[in-house]
Design a protein around this motif. Structure first.
Motif, short mmCIF file in Angstrom:
data_model
loop_
_atom_site.label_atom_id
_atom_site.label_comp_id
_atom_site.label_asym_id
_atom_site.label_seq_id
_atom_site.Cartn_x
_atom_site.Cartn_y
_atom_site.Cartn_z
N SER A 57 0.76 -1.32 0.08
CA SER A 57 0.11 0.14 0.02
C SER A 57 0.89 1.22 -0.04
O SER A 57 1.95 1.34 0.82
CB SER A 57 -1.05 0.05 1.17
OG SER A 57 -1.57 1.37 1.69
N PHE B 187 0.55 2.60 3.67
CA PHE B 187 1.27 1.50 4.68
C PHE B 187 2.39 0.74 4.20
O PHE B 187 2.32 -0.19 3.83
CB PHE B 187 0.45 0.60 5.33
CG PHE B 187 -0.96 1.43 6.03
CD1 PHE B 187 -0.87 1.95 7.06
CD2 PHE B 187 -2.17 1.30 5.08
CE1 PHE B 187 -2.03 2.59 7.75
CE2 PHE B 187 -3.13 2.11 5.88
CZ PHE B 187 -3.20 2.75 6.99
N LYS C 43 4.36 -2.31 5.62
CA LYS C 43 3.61 -3.46 5.77
C LYS C 43 3.23 -4.39 4.44
O LYS C 43 3.16 -3.74 3.43
CB LYS C 43 2.17 -3.31 6.56
CG LYS C 43 2.37 -2.40 7.83
CD LYS C 43 1.04 -2.02 8.41
CE LYS C 43 1.26 -1.53 9.92
NZ LYS C 43 -0.38 -1.08 10.27
N ASN D 56 -6.74 -7.63 5.75
CA ASN D 56 -6.76 -6.09 6.11
C ASN D 56 -7.25 -5.65 7.47
O ASN D 56 -8.41 -5.42 8.02
CB ASN D 56 -7.86 -5.50 5.41
CG ASN D 56 -8.08 -3.97 5.06
OD1 ASN D 56 -6.97 -3.32 5.36
ND2 ASN D 56 -9.07 -3.49 4.60
N PRO D 57 -6.39 -5.82 8.59
CA PRO D 57 -6.76 -5.66 9.87
C PRO D 57 -6.92 -4.18 10.39
O PRO D 57 -6.57 -3.40 9.72
CB PRO D 57 -5.20 -6.10 10.60
CG PRO D 57 -4.27 -5.78 9.56
CD PRO D 57 -4.77 -6.33 8.26
N ASN D 58 -8.16 -4.22 10.88
CA ASN D 58 -8.69 -2.86 11.47
C ASN D 58 -9.20 -2.16 10.24
O ASN D 58 -9.27 -0.92 10.53
CB ASN D 58 -7.66 -2.11 12.33
CG ASN D 58 -7.34 -2.95 13.66
OD1 ASN D 58 -8.17 -3.61 14.13
ND2 ASN D 58 -5.94 -2.61 13.99
N ASN D 59 -9.23 -2.88 9.27
CA ASN D 59 -9.83 -1.98 7.96
C ASN D 59 -8.75 -0.84 7.74
O ASN D 59 -9.44 0.52 7.12
CB ASN D 59 -11.28 -1.64 8.04
CG ASN D 59 -12.20 -2.60 8.14
OD1 ASN D 59 -12.14 -3.57 7.35
ND2 ASN D 59 -13.27 -2.70 8.92
N GLN D 60 -7.59 -1.17 7.74
CA GLN D 60 -6.63 0.09 7.35
C GLN D 60 -6.65 0.38 5.95
O GLN D 60 -6.61 1.75 5.60
CB GLN D 60 -5.15 -0.39 7.87
CG GLN D 60 -4.85 -0.81 9.27
CD GLN D 60 -3.52 -1.38 9.46
OE1 GLN D 60 -3.29 -2.30 8.89
NE2 GLN D 60 -2.85 -0.61 10.44
N ILE D 61 -6.80 -0.45 5.16
CA ILE D 61 -6.69 -0.12 3.76
C ILE D 61 -8.29 0.33 3.48
O ILE D 61 -9.35 -0.27 3.63
CB ILE D 61 -6.52 -1.36 2.80
CG1 ILE D 61 -4.99 -1.72 3.17
CG2 ILE D 61 -6.53 -0.72 1.31
CD1 ILE D 61 -4.07 -0.86 2.87
N LYS D 62 -8.51 1.41 2.85
CA LYS D 62 -9.66 1.91 2.36
C LYS D 62 -9.96 1.87 1.06
O LYS D 62 -8.96 2.05 0.06
CB LYS D 62 -9.98 3.48 2.76
CG LYS D 62 -9.52 3.59 4.42
CD LYS D 62 -10.61 3.00 5.27
CE LYS D 62 -10.05 3.38 6.78
NZ LYS D 62 -11.03 2.66 7.87
#
Length: 352
Positions: free
Chosen positions: A225, A228, A231, A259-265
């Motif tokens: 990403s 991020f 990661k 996609n932990p905690n919906n980091q990617i939008k």
């Protein structure tokens, strides 16, 4: 008189000088052409020795993360919005009522459809009774039966509209936009809500023909990403277009696995990293070796001090290198530039 003669003489002199220059240049060009034709001149070219190289099939492609479902749906019926039960950002489930619509007009429609059905049924009874005594024809009876069927279908449609009067969510997701307000009057086609399902994200991108040939649905792909960048994310290919788009590239979709905690939008940029096992060495030549384009399958090789035309069969394209399936062998010398001035047998002078 002198004023006229002087400009005329000047013009004549200029014309004579220009004619002499053109004639001299033409003579020099003829001399050069004659030298080349006689084999005393050579075309400067660049060359490369043909050899086998290890193939690196790895590549990257950039794309945009998108929601698994992104739906902007519209009203199917008319009515006034009496209550809205959700707002932007609300999570909704499939079938949940998002807004209530005043169904007065639809109720009237059901009552009218019911009355039309009852009238058609009574007409059919009368026609059946008259038909037994010869009062009506078979055609009139058939028309009465058809009238009952049409009225029944109209009643069913009116009831369905009444049942679907309230606006329900067609998917599980989140309300991204609310496009109506309480008290507003809506009609068929009015945009209501924009819903997105971000429970799963997909990376949408395109690849070229040589890249798509090595991909298949289910392949695991490493994803980075732009936000991020420290990661690593994982995904698998879920869609490969069977047809190229207008740019001659193939759209593919990669479903994001983690996609932990919906980091990617949805809407963010990402990069897919395609990695393949090490390939056996094969003959490759610079892409510039081909006359015109790779599809021409035509090149020139250097044999001594002359250029020889050669037809080859090109394979995969790896950046600025092209795989050669047939027509060349290791140790031969291929001409990589200057082909525009060559024909079969032209003398050449390789430039170091």
């Amino acid at each position: 008189m002198k004023k006229i003669i002087i400009p005329v003489i000047s013009v004549i002199a200029v014309v004579v000088v220009i004619g002499w220059v053109l004639a001299n240049n033409k003579k020099k060009n003829k001399e050069k052409t004659a030298v080349v034709a006689a084999g005393k001149g050579a075309v400067a070219v660049r060359t490369a020795v043909v050899k086998k190289n290890e193939i690196n099939m790895n590549f990257t492609a950039n794309g945009t993360f998108a929601a698994a479902q992104d739906l902007e749906f519209s009203a199917e019926n008319s009515g006034r919005v009496t209550r809205i039960t959700v707002d932007e950002g609300s999570r909704v489930s499939k079938g949940q009522i998002l807004a209530y619509i005043d169904a007065e007009i639809l109720n009237v429609g059901v009552r009218n459809a019911e009355a039309a059905y009852q009238n058609a049924a009574r007409d059919l009874e009368r026609y059946q009774s008259s038909f037994s005594t010869g009062g009506v024809t078979q055609q009139q009876l058939d028309q009465a039966k058809l009238g009952v069927e049409n009225a029944k279908a109209g009643l069913q449609e009116a009831k369905r509209r009444l049942k679907d009067a309230n606006i329900k969510s067609p998917i599980n997701g989140i309300v991204n936009k609310r496009l109506i307000e309480q008290g507003a009057y809506i009609s068929p086609g009015t945009k209501l809500f924009e819903l997105v399902d971000v429970s799963k994200l997909k990376l949408a991108l395109t690849v070229n023909e040589s890249q798509v040939a090595n991909l298949k649905i289910g392949d695991q792909v490493r994803i980075k990403s732009n936000v991020f960048n420290d990661k690593n994310f994982n995904g698998k290919i879920t869609f490969i277009a069977p047809k190229a788009d207008n740019t001659l590239n193939f759209p593919i979709e990669i479903e994001l696995s983690n996609n932990p905690n919906n980091q990617i939008k949805a809407g963010m940029y990402g990069t897919a990293i395609f990695e393949f096992p090490k390939q056996a060495a094969t003959i490759t030549i610079p892409r510039t070796s081909f006359v015109g384009s790779v599809s021409s399958n035509k090149i020139y090789i250097a044999q001594g001090d002359v250029a020889k035309e050669r037809n080859v069969i090109a394979g995969r394209v790896f950046g600025d290198q092209v795989e050669i399936l047939e027509g060349l062998k290791e140790g031969e010398t291929v001409i990589t530039s200057g082909q525009i001035n060559l024909v079969d047998g032209t003398p050449i002078s390789p430039v170091k």
